[in-house]
Design an enzyme around this catalytic site. Structure first.
Site, mmCIF file in Angstrom:
data_model
loop_
_atom_site.group_PDB
_atom_site.id
_atom_site.type_symbol
_atom_site.label_atom_id
_atom_site.label_comp_id
_atom_site.label_asym_id
_atom_site.label_seq_id
_atom_site.Cartn_x
_atom_site.Cartn_y
_atom_site.Cartn_z
ATOM 1 N N HIS A 58 0.898 -1.165 0.000
ATOM 2 C CA HIS A 58 0.000 0.000 0.000
ATOM 3 C C HIS A 58 0.931 1.207 0.000
ATOM 4 C CE1 HIS A 58 -3.132 -2.805 1.182
ATOM 5 N NE2 HIS A 58 -2.378 -3.187 2.185
ATOM 6 N N GLN A 61 1.257 4.229 2.540
ATOM 7 C CA GLN A 61 1.614 3.942 3.932
ATOM 8 C C GLN A 61 3.112 4.102 4.201
ATOM 9 O OE1 GLN A 61 -0.250 0.247 5.148
ATOM 10 N NE2 GLN A 61 -2.254 0.926 4.428
ATOM 11 N N ARG A 82 -4.620 1.399 12.553
ATOM 12 C CA ARG A 82 -5.546 1.797 11.505
ATOM 13 C C ARG A 82 -6.121 3.188 11.761
ATOM 14 N NH1 ARG A 82 -10.907 -1.350 9.348
ATOM 15 N NH2 ARG A 82 -11.780 -0.408 11.207
ATOM 16 N N TYR A 121 -6.358 1.034 -2.706
ATOM 17 C CA TYR A 121 -7.740 1.341 -2.313
ATOM 18 C C TYR A 121 -7.999 2.813 -2.038
ATOM 19 C CZ TYR A 121 -5.892 0.658 2.498
ATOM 20 O OH TYR A 121 -5.161 0.703 3.656
ATOM 21 N N HIS A 207 -11.190 -6.321 -1.037
ATOM 22 C CA HIS A 207 -10.278 -5.955 0.068
ATOM 23 C C HIS A 207 -10.139 -7.057 1.109
ATOM 24 C CE1 HIS A 207 -9.239 -4.218 4.008
ATOM 25 N NE2 HIS A 207 -8.457 -3.403 3.318
ATOM 26 N N ARG A 210 -14.486 -8.759 5.307
ATOM 27 C CA ARG A 210 -15.240 -7.782 6.111
ATOM 28 C C ARG A 210 -15.619 -6.545 5.298
ATOM 29 N NH1 ARG A 210 -10.832 -4.356 7.692
ATOM 30 N NH2 ARG A 210 -8.923 -5.597 7.712
ATOM 31 N N HIS A 233 -7.052 -9.699 1.301
ATOM 32 C CA HIS A 233 -6.576 -9.816 2.688
ATOM 33 C C HIS A 233 -7.421 -10.864 3.393
ATOM 34 C CE1 HIS A 233 -5.518 -5.253 2.622
ATOM 35 N NE2 HIS A 233 -4.375 -5.905 2.695
ATOM 36 N N GLU A 236 -5.991 -12.061 8.972
ATOM 37 C CA GLU A 236 -4.769 -11.413 9.459
ATOM 38 C C GLU A 236 -4.739 -11.333 10.982
ATOM 39 O OE1 GLU A 236 -4.150 -7.461 7.947
ATOM 40 O OE2 GLU A 236 -2.188 -7.245 8.897
ATOM 41 N N HIS A 270 -1.636 -12.604 3.941
ATOM 42 C CA HIS A 270 -1.479 -12.905 5.375
ATOM 43 C C HIS A 270 -1.876 -14.362 5.693
ATOM 44 C CE1 HIS A 270 -0.637 -8.718 5.948
ATOM 45 N NE2 HIS A 270 -1.848 -8.356 5.612
ATOM 46 N N ASP A 321 3.651 -4.744 2.263
ATOM 47 C CA ASP A 321 2.397 -4.338 2.890
ATOM 48 C C ASP A 321 2.373 -2.890 3.389
ATOM 49 O OD1 ASP A 321 -0.145 -4.456 3.878
ATOM 50 O OD2 ASP A 321 0.260 -5.865 5.500
HETATM 51 ZN ZN LIG Z 1 -2.350 -5.073 3.152
#
Ligand SMILES: [Zn+2]
Length: 456
Positions: A58, A61, A82, A121, A207, A210, A233, A236, A270, A321
């Site tokens: 990502h 990040q 997060r 995303y 994604h 969830r 994902h 995880e 993961h 990641d």
């Molecule tokens: Zn990720």
């Protein structure tokens, strides 16, 4: 045709001597021969190894690396990190995003990663309104890959909900949200936009369980082509596993395997918390587990049972990641050390009698290539892209070692400074440890980060 010659090269999982590599104008390998005379080839000093695919990133990040380390309460987990991420995203526009992605992809190349799976995303403006060009942020990812020269598998992400059972998204998630029709339009537009671009491949990425629904996943799978990678994902953190069981009565990997036909196109990112039965299911299907050992350690996720998975002949690759630290050597080292610490034993992953470094590096290269470019052959062989890395033979971690100890030296005793030269699709992008556009990329990144630091 361009020809390169190496005294030693790691080809198809084995060390070969006097290797002559011929590269076509399109950047693919035309021929690779060991025990060959050099002829008129460019002779390189050092040890040549295939470039490492980075299957999960990502990009934005990277700019948050180090910002999530303020000690929280004792039950601090991924979910507190997060919250830092959502705050950070209130200040990131397309220009800032691209400066960060340029810097990141340059760092990846300097670490020996030659391709990246960008799990993207960040689609919309601050507040959640779409950009006038819905592809704006995706274009910035492609531009960063083109500027730095890294191979790109762009994985636009479908993100619609905040929790299992199609829960309404939170305000912090506004920049990520698309419904399935908007998402499929995005994928189609990206397929068209990237058609003529060498080194850019498009995949799909629900994604997580969830953030998407059962119907959405099925709708996406109905329309994607047979050679598109599918990344997700999964499992995880234990909270996610518990929530999935509460919602469906099944664990995440168990649920997914019962809903879709897992195959070699799938990358389960993961898959940290899996049972023995789930391990067998993933391995039998030929899906690849996307391990991100540095991030998983940083977030306190847990340890994927990689040795059990290898016993089932499972495939895996590595990803950076959260991009808290960019190092292919350290990803592999962290993976291996996690198992040693857990089991209080050494060399749990490699087959007996093999170099740990050779084994880890080869497995990660093969698994990574499989889920970034399904259908393409892995490693250095005729017809594959000429992505390779030359390691310094005069680095202290490598001096005096036999070829079969070189990857052990790099992974366990060295780091990025061992990387001397990097070629992607036959084009040199790192020379003597420096990226060919390092100064301008770094200068722009510095400016952007200084401005952002005043806003945070
Ligand atoms: Zn990720």
């Amino acid at each position: 045709m361009i020809k390169h010659f190496f005294d030693f090269a790691f080809v198809q999982g084995k060390w070969a001597q006097n290797v002559l590599l011929s590269i076509s104008a399109d950047g693919t390998i035309n021929d690779i021969v060991s025990n060959s005379p050099a002829g008129d080839a460019v002779k390189h000093r050092g040890y040549m190894v295939p470039g490492m695919p980075n299957l999960h990133s990502h990009a934005f990040q990277r700019a948050m690396a180090g910002l999530g380390e303020l000690a929280g309460p004792s039950d601090d987990t991924f979910w507190s990190w997060r919250r830092v991420m959502y705050d950070f995203l209130q200040h990131l526009g397309p220009d800032e995003f691209q400066a960060i992605a340029d810097q990141l992809y340059m760092e990846m190349l300097k670490a020996g990663f030659t391709s990246v799976g960008e799990f993207h995303y960040l689609h919309h403006q601050v507040g959640g309104a779409p950009y006038s060009d819905r592809l704006e942020m995706s274009h910035r990812v492609i531009a960063a890959a083109e500027k730095t020269g890294i191979g790109l598998t762009l994985l636009p992400v479908l993100y619609s909900y905040s929790g299992f059972g199609a829960q309404t998204p939170s305000s912090g998630q506004g920049r990520f949200i698309n419904d399935v029709d908007q998402y499929l339009a995005l994928v189609e537009a990206l397929n068209t936009a990237s058609k003529e671009k060498a080194g850019v491949c498009i995949g799909v990425a629900p994604h997580s369980l969830r953030a998407t629904s059962q119907e959405q996943i099925k709708t996406v799978l109905d329309v994607v082509s047979a050679d598109m990678p599918i990344h997700i994902h999964i499992a995880e953190q234990m909270k996610e596993v518990d929530d999935c069981i509460a919602w469906s009565g099944q664990r995440p990997v168990e649920w997914l395997a019962n809903q879709v036909e897992l195959d070699e196109r799938w990358c389960l990112v993961h898959a940290t918390h899996v049972t023995e039965a789930e391990i067998k299911t993933i391995a039998t299907a030929g899906a690849v587990v996307g391990l991100c050992p540095i991030t998983e350690a940083n977030l306190g996720d847990g340890l994927f049972p990689v040795n059990q998975f290898m016993n089932e002949k499972g495939s895996w690759g590595i990803g950076s990641d959260s991009n808290i630290n960019i190092s292919s050597a350290e990803e592999l080292r962290t993976l291996e050390y996690g198992q040693r610490l857990l089991h209080q034993k050494r060399t749990l992953i490699a087959e007996p009698g093999r170099s740990n470094g050779d084994y880890l590096y080869d497995a990660a290269c093969r698994g990574g290539r499989r889920v970034l470019n399904p259908g393409q052959k892995a490693g250095l062989q005729i017809g594959t892209v000429a992505d390779f890395v030359i390691l310094k033979d005069d680095h202290p971690a490598l001096i005096g070692k036999k070829p079969s100890q070189i990857l052990d030296g790099w992974i366990f005793a060295g780091n990025n400074e061992v990387v001397k030269e990097v070629f992607v699709r036959g084009k040199q992008v790192v020379n003597d440890g420096h990226h060919i556009q390092e100064d301008s990329i770094k200068e722009r990144f510095q400016r952007v980060m200084t401005d952002l630091s005043h806003k945070l």
